[in-house]
Scaffold this motif. Structure first.
Motif, mmCIF file in Angstrom:
data_model
loop_
_atom_site.group_PDB
_atom_site.id
_atom_site.type_symbol
_atom_site.label_atom_id
_atom_site.label_comp_id
_atom_site.label_asym_id
_atom_site.label_seq_id
_atom_site.Cartn_x
_atom_site.Cartn_y
_atom_site.Cartn_z
ATOM 1 N N ARG A 1 9.018 -2.377 -3.424
ATOM 2 C CA ARG A 1 7.608 -2.703 -3.193
ATOM 3 C C ARG A 1 6.717 -2.316 -4.363
ATOM 4 O O ARG A 1 5.571 -2.766 -4.438
ATOM 5 N N TYR B 1 -0.468 3.945 -7.713
ATOM 6 C CA TYR B 1 0.601 3.035 -7.335
ATOM 7 C C TYR B 1 0.377 1.675 -7.997
ATOM 8 O O TYR B 1 -0.732 1.327 -8.405
ATOM 9 N N LYS C 1 3.152 -3.929 -4.580
ATOM 10 C CA LYS C 1 2.689 -4.450 -3.301
ATOM 11 C C LYS C 1 2.065 -3.388 -2.393
ATOM 12 O O LYS C 1 1.690 -3.675 -1.261
ATOM 13 N N TYR C 2 1.966 -2.164 -2.888
ATOM 14 C CA TYR C 2 1.379 -1.095 -2.087
ATOM 15 C C TYR C 2 -0.132 -1.230 -2.001
ATOM 16 O O TYR C 2 -0.785 -1.780 -2.891
ATOM 17 N N THR C 3 -0.685 -0.699 -0.917
ATOM 18 C CA THR C 3 -2.110 -0.424 -0.800
ATOM 19 C C THR C 3 -2.270 1.088 -0.825
ATOM 20 O O THR C 3 -1.276 1.822 -0.769
ATOM 21 N N ALA C 4 -3.500 1.558 -0.880
ATOM 22 C CA ALA C 4 -3.713 3.000 -0.891
ATOM 23 C C ALA C 4 -3.111 3.649 0.356
ATOM 24 O O ALA C 4 -2.456 4.696 0.273
ATOM 25 N N LYS C 5 -3.301 3.018 1.503
ATOM 26 C CA LYS C 5 -2.801 3.592 2.750
ATOM 27 C C LYS C 5 -1.292 3.505 2.837
ATOM 28 O O LYS C 5 -0.624 4.466 3.247
ATOM 29 N N SER C 6 -0.709 2.365 2.462
ATOM 30 C CA SER C 6 0.743 2.232 2.565
ATOM 31 C C SER C 6 1.452 3.144 1.560
ATOM 32 O O SER C 6 2.541 3.648 1.837
#
Length: 293
Positions: free
Chosen positions: A40, A60, A63-68
């Motif tokens: 990811r 990061y 495909k990450y978001t801050a939360k993920s």
């Protein structure tokens, strides 16, 4: 950034737990930073300890978001575990109290089940330096290239890529006699074996399913269940932990692995796996179980 209590990154990372046995993970020399790559993306984190907690800053790509990304960090490093409950459950005697005091902040990590399985198949009758070297070769030789931006790296090899390898190719990575077992288990994971189903099974049933594979015995199964599936009642028993438990709790009497498992289950219940890690490393620090020269 997020804040956690009772977490020591360096201690956790260097405690012999999988985290793919360092395959795609890199710890900074100062012990405060860690980076790793997944399919990811790439995550880099930095820890700063205060008197009462640890501040974790991270960035990061992919495909990450801050939360993920935060959720991924928490899951891999065991940062959502309630350490007050853990310590209350395993602080049962003077030796364990000393272990907790000495090793406070050591967390139980969580790896992908296949990654944990390959790591522990490789670990049988082996030492940590050779294990890490073999896993690193697996990643270099059989891992797919990370296709995202911002990093040049290899991913942890899939079961299918290991299953397709020849025995000589696996042996060239340092597997020795383990090659045939590794290839067989990889073929099972790549084929009809539903590894995700073990998450929904109780500990005993999941262990039975794993040990149906040739090459996965009692100790490897417990390691996979503990570090790959988060089943904290698992109590991996190798020669070192056996000696420590015998010395501390059985008056140095020779004790079977079955009896030690039963003892751990009764004494520490759902946190036996946590107790194992603290017992193991505190015992090693005191050279308990080290053969006399």
């Amino acid at each position: 950034m997020f804040i956690v209590k009772d977490f020591d990154l360096k201690l956790t990372f260097e405690s012999g737990q999988p985290l793919a046995f360092y395959g795609e993970y890199r710890l900074e020399k100062n012990g405060k930073g860690l980076s790793y790559v997944t399919d990811r993306g790439v995550i880099r984190l930095h820890c700063e300890k205060t008197k009462s907690s640890t501040n974790i800053d991270y960035n990061y790509i992919g495909k990450y978001t801050a939360k993920s990304a935060e959720n991924d960090i928490r899951a891999r490093l065991g940062l959502s575990q309630d350490m007050r409950k853990v310590y209350a459950a395993i602080d049962t005697d003077q030796f364990m109290h000393e272990a907790i005091t000495s090793l406070r902040g050591l967390r139980m990590t969580k790896s992908d089940p296949w990654e944990a399985t390959l790591c522990y198949l490789t670990s049988q009758a082996n030492n940590m330096k050779r294990i890490r070297g073999t896993i690193r070769k697996f990643v270099d030789v059989f891992g797919d290239d990370y296709k995202g931006k911002g990093a040049c790296a290899k991913l942890f090899p899939s079961p299918a890529s290991i299953a397709k390898a020849t025995i000589p190719e696996l042996t060239a990575c340092g597997t020795g006699f383990r090659a045939k077992y590794i290839k067989g288990v990889a073929a099972s994971f790549a084929g009809g074996f539903d590894s995700d189903a073990l998450y929904g099974m109780d500990y005993a049933t999941a262990k039975l399913e794993l040990t149906k594979h040739r090459g996965i015995g009692d100790k490897v199964a417990d390691c996979v269940l503990l570090f790959g599936y988060g089943k904290m009642q698992a109590f991996p028993t190798d020669v070192w932990i056996k000696r420590v438990v015998e010395h501390v709790y059985f008056g140095s009497r020779k004790t079977s692995a079955r009896e030690i498992h039963s003892f751990a289950e009764n004494k520490w219940g759902p946190y036996a796996g946590y107790a194992q890690q603290y017992l193991f490393w505190h015992g090693r620090s005191k050279t308990i179980g080290k053969p006399s020269s």
